[in-house]
Enzyme design. Structure first.
Site, PDB file in Angstrom:
ATOM      1  N   CYS A 115      17.673  56.678  24.697  1.00  0.00           N
ATOM      2  CA  CYS A 115      16.412  56.075  24.251  1.00  0.00           C
ATOM      3  C   CYS A 115      16.661  54.589  24.046  1.00  0.00           C
ATOM      4  CB  CYS A 115      15.952  56.717  22.940  1.00  0.00           C
ATOM      5  SG  CYS A 115      14.221  56.321  22.559  1.00  0.00           S
ATOM      6  N   CYS A 117      14.972  52.823  21.488  1.00  0.00           N
ATOM      7  CA  CYS A 117      14.514  52.342  20.174  1.00  0.00           C
ATOM      8  C   CYS A 117      15.625  51.823  19.264  1.00  0.00           C
ATOM      9  CB  CYS A 117      13.667  53.390  19.460  1.00  0.00           C
ATOM     10  SG  CYS A 117      14.569  54.876  19.018  1.00  0.00           S
ATOM     11  N   CYS A 125      10.427  52.754  21.838  1.00  0.00           N
ATOM     12  CA  CYS A 125      11.316  53.525  22.718  1.00  0.00           C
ATOM     13  C   CYS A 125      11.258  53.064  24.173  1.00  0.00           C
ATOM     14  CB  CYS A 125      10.986  55.011  22.622  1.00  0.00           C
ATOM     15  SG  CYS A 125      11.130  55.647  20.936  1.00  0.00           S
ATOM     16  N   LYS A 190       8.559  66.741  21.744  1.00  0.00           N
ATOM     17  CA  LYS A 190       8.905  65.879  20.611  1.00  0.00           C
ATOM     18  C   LYS A 190       7.618  65.343  20.006  1.00  0.00           C
ATOM     19  CE  LYS A 190      11.518  61.808  19.260  1.00  0.00           C
ATOM     20  NZ  LYS A 190      12.479  60.784  19.650  1.00  0.00           N
ATOM     21  N   ARG A 200      15.197  56.877  11.025  1.00  0.00           N
ATOM     22  CA  ARG A 200      14.860  55.484  11.381  1.00  0.00           C
ATOM     23  C   ARG A 200      15.531  54.519  10.409  1.00  0.00           C
ATOM     24  NH1 ARG A 200       8.595  56.598  13.177  1.00  0.00           N
ATOM     25  NH2 ARG A 200       9.172  58.097  14.802  1.00  0.00           N
ATOM     26  N   GLU A 228       4.443  69.638  28.798  1.00  0.00           N
ATOM     27  CA  GLU A 228       5.629  68.772  28.733  1.00  0.00           C
ATOM     28  C   GLU A 228       6.890  69.511  29.182  1.00  0.00           C
ATOM     29  OE1 GLU A 228       6.084  65.689  28.291  1.00  0.00           O
ATOM     30  OE2 GLU A 228       4.410  64.858  27.157  1.00  0.00           O
ATOM     31  N   LYS A 243      11.205  69.668  18.693  1.00  0.00           N
ATOM     32  CA  LYS A 243      11.579  68.792  17.576  1.00  0.00           C
ATOM     33  C   LYS A 243      10.334  68.306  16.856  1.00  0.00           C
ATOM     34  CE  LYS A 243      13.722  64.374  16.940  1.00  0.00           C
ATOM     35  NZ  LYS A 243      13.761  63.085  17.470  1.00  0.00           N
ATOM     36  N   SER A 269      16.170  64.738  10.548  1.00  0.00           N
ATOM     37  CA  SER A 269      16.643  64.027   9.358  1.00  0.00           C
ATOM     38  C   SER A 269      15.821  64.334   8.111  1.00  0.00           C
ATOM     39  CB  SER A 269      16.649  62.522   9.631  1.00  0.00           C
ATOM     40  OG  SER A 269      15.360  62.072  10.010  1.00  0.00           O
TER      41      SER A 269
HETATM   42  C1  PBG Z   1      15.137  58.229  19.157  1.00  0.00           C
HETATM   43  C2  PBG Z   1      15.262  59.433  18.295  1.00  0.00           C
HETATM   44  C3  PBG Z   1      14.665  59.699  17.057  1.00  0.00           C
HETATM   45  C4  PBG Z   1      15.186  60.908  16.635  1.00  0.00           C
HETATM   46  C5  PBG Z   1      16.030  61.384  17.628  1.00  0.00           C
HETATM   47  N1  PBG Z   1      16.057  60.449  18.652  1.00  0.00           N
HETATM   48  C6  PBG Z   1      13.768  58.873  16.229  1.00  0.00           C
HETATM   49  C7  PBG Z   1      12.381  58.644  16.642  1.00  0.00           C
HETATM   50  O1  PBG Z   1      11.902  59.124  17.663  1.00  0.00           O
HETATM   51  O2  PBG Z   1      11.732  57.880  15.916  1.00  0.00           O
HETATM   52  C8  PBG Z   1      14.888  61.588  15.318  1.00  0.00           C
HETATM   53  C9  PBG Z   1      15.988  62.411  14.781  1.00  0.00           C
HETATM   54  C10 PBG Z   1      15.887  62.773  13.340  1.00  0.00           C
HETATM   55  O3  PBG Z   1      14.906  62.474  12.627  1.00  0.00           O
HETATM   56  O4  PBG Z   1      16.852  63.383  12.863  1.00  0.00           O
HETATM   57  N2  PBG Z   1      13.929  58.094  19.798  1.00  0.00           N
END
Ligand code: PBG
Length: 320
Positions: A115, A117, A125, A190, A200, A228, A243, A269
Site C-alpha cells: 500500500c 499510505c 493509499c 476491506k 494509523r 470485490e 477485514k 488494531s
Molecule cells: C494500509 C493498511 C491499514 C491496515 C492494514 N493495511 C490501514 C488503513 O487502511 O487505514 C489496518 C490494520 C489494522 O487496523 O490493524 N492501507
C-alpha cells in the site's frame, strides 16, 4: 425428555470429543511494524512495538519460539513523499526487513503489506490528482512495490490499497519479473472502518485530508463483498481477506461459503486495543476473550487469522 443437549456438554472430555471448531498455532499470522530509526512503543497498542532493523532479529526469535509460521510486515519510513516512493525502493525499510528475515529464518513465511499510505506525505493509499485518488496512476506503483518485495525474498504480497484492478496489475508484474511463485493475499473485502484507528497511529498513516471512503468499502453493504472477492480471484488472488474481523463475521461467512479459495480474517488494531484496554482494567479475562474472538472467526469460515495477539495466542493454544 428424549433430547437433552446438555448431555453433550457434561464433561470437558465429552465437550472436546464433540467440538466443531479448533484454533491452531498454524492459523496465526503476526503483523509487525518495522521502523527506519529506533524501536518505539505504540501508545494506543500496549505490548506492540515498531521494531528497528537492529531489534528485529530479537523480535523474530520470539515469533519462532512461539512456533508462529507467518509474519506480515508494515514499513514506517523516515521520509514520505507525494508518490510514496519508499514503498518501492529496492532498499526500502520493508525490503531490508524481508532480506534480513529470510536470511535468518528461510522457512518463516514473510508477507508484505502492499500500500502507499505509510509512504505518502498525504497519507492516502494512492496517488493524488487534485483532491482525488487516481486509481490507474496508482496501479503501476503498487506493482513496483510488490516486485521489489518479491525480489527481496517475500513469499507473499498483500495489497491493502483497495484500488480497482490492483491484483491483476500485481500478478502481471510479478510474472513478468520471474516471480510467478509469489503468492498474493488480497485484502479483497476491506471496509472503511473506525477500527483501524490505532494502526494509523502506529504507522503514522492517517490521511491528512478527507477519508478513505472513496476506495474502502461501505460497511452498510454486503453484496459488494462478493463483487470485490470475485474480481480479485479472477485477477489472480491466491488467498482473500475479510477485514475487520469480529464485527464482520457475517461477511466472513458469506465470503467463505461463496468461494473456494482460502479466506483470511484480519483481527485489526482497534479490536486488539479494545481487548487490551478492557483486560488492563481487569474488566475481562484477556486469554479467554482473545481465544473466544479468534475461534469465532474460525467458526465463521476463516482459514487463517492475522492478529497482533499471535505470540500470546500461540502460547495459550499450546497451554503455556
Ligand atoms: C494500509 C493498511 C491499514 C491496515 C492494514 N493495511 C490501514 C488503513 O487502511 O487505514 C489496518 C490494520 C489494522 O487496523 O490493524 N492501507
Amino acid at each position: 425428555m428424549i433430547k437433552r443437549p446438555r448431555r453433550l456438554r457434561k464433561t470437558a472430555q465429552i465437550r472436546n470429543l464433540v467440538h466443531e471448531t479448533s484454533l491452531d498455532v498454524s492459523d496465526l499470522i503476526y503483523p509487525m511494524f518495522i521502523i527506519e530509526g529506533e524501536t518505539e512503543e505504540i501508545s494506543s497498542m500496549p505490548g506492540i512495538k515498531r521494531y528497528s532493523l537492529d531489534d528485529l532479529p530479537k523480535a523474530l526469535k520470539e515469533v519462532i519460539s512461539a512456533e508462529i509460521s507467518a509474519v506480515l510486515f508494515f514499513g514506517i519510513p523516515k521520509n514520505k513523499d507525494e508518490n510514496g516512493s519508499g514503498a518501492y525502493e529496492e532498499n526500502g525499510i520493508v525490503q531490508q526487513a524481508v532480506r534480513l528475515t529470510k536470511k535468518l529464518y528461510p522457512d518463516l513465511i514473510v508477507i508484505t503489506d502492499i500500500c502507499l499510505c505509510e509512504y505518502t506525505s498525504h497519507g492516502h493509499c494512492g496517488v493524488l490528482e487534485g483532491n482525488c485518488i487516481s486509481n490507474d496512476k496508482t496501479l503501476p506503483l503498487l506493482a513496483k512495490a510488490a516486485v521489489s518485495c518479491a525480489r527481496a525474498g517475500a513469499d507473499m504480497v498483500a495489497p491493502s490499497d483497495m484500488m480497482d484492478g490492483r491484483i491483476g496489475a500485481i500478478r502481471n508484474a510479478l510474472d513478468e519479473n520471474g516471480f510467478s511463485d509469489t503468492l498474493i493475499m488480497a485484502y479483497s473485502v476491506k471496509y472503511s472502518s473506525s477500527f483501524y484507528g490505532p494502526f494509523r497511529d502506529a504507522a503514522n498513516s492517517a490521511p491528512s485530508f478527507g477519508d478513505r471512503k472513496s476506495y474502502q468499502m461501505d460497511f452498510r453493504n454486503k453484496k459488494e463483498a462478493i463483487t470485490e472477492t470475485q474480481l480479485d480471484i479472477d485477477e489472480g488472488a491466491d488467498i482473500v481477506m475479510v477485514k475487520p474481523g469480529l464485527p464482520y463475521l457475517d461477511i466472513l461467512k458469506t465470503t467463505s461459503d461463496t468461494f473456494s479459495v482460502p479466506v483470511a480474517a484480519y483481527h485489526v488494531s482497534g479490536e486488539y486495543s479494545m481487548l487490551k484496554a478492557a483486560a488492563q482494567n481487569g474488566w475481562i479475562d484477556e486469554k479467554a476473550a482473545v481465544l473466544e474472538s479468534l475461534t469465532a472467526m474460525k467458526r465463521a469460515g476463516a482459514k487463517m487469522i492475522i492478529t497482533y495477539y499471535a505470540p500470546n495466542a500461540a502460547k495459550w493454544i499450546k497451554g503455556e
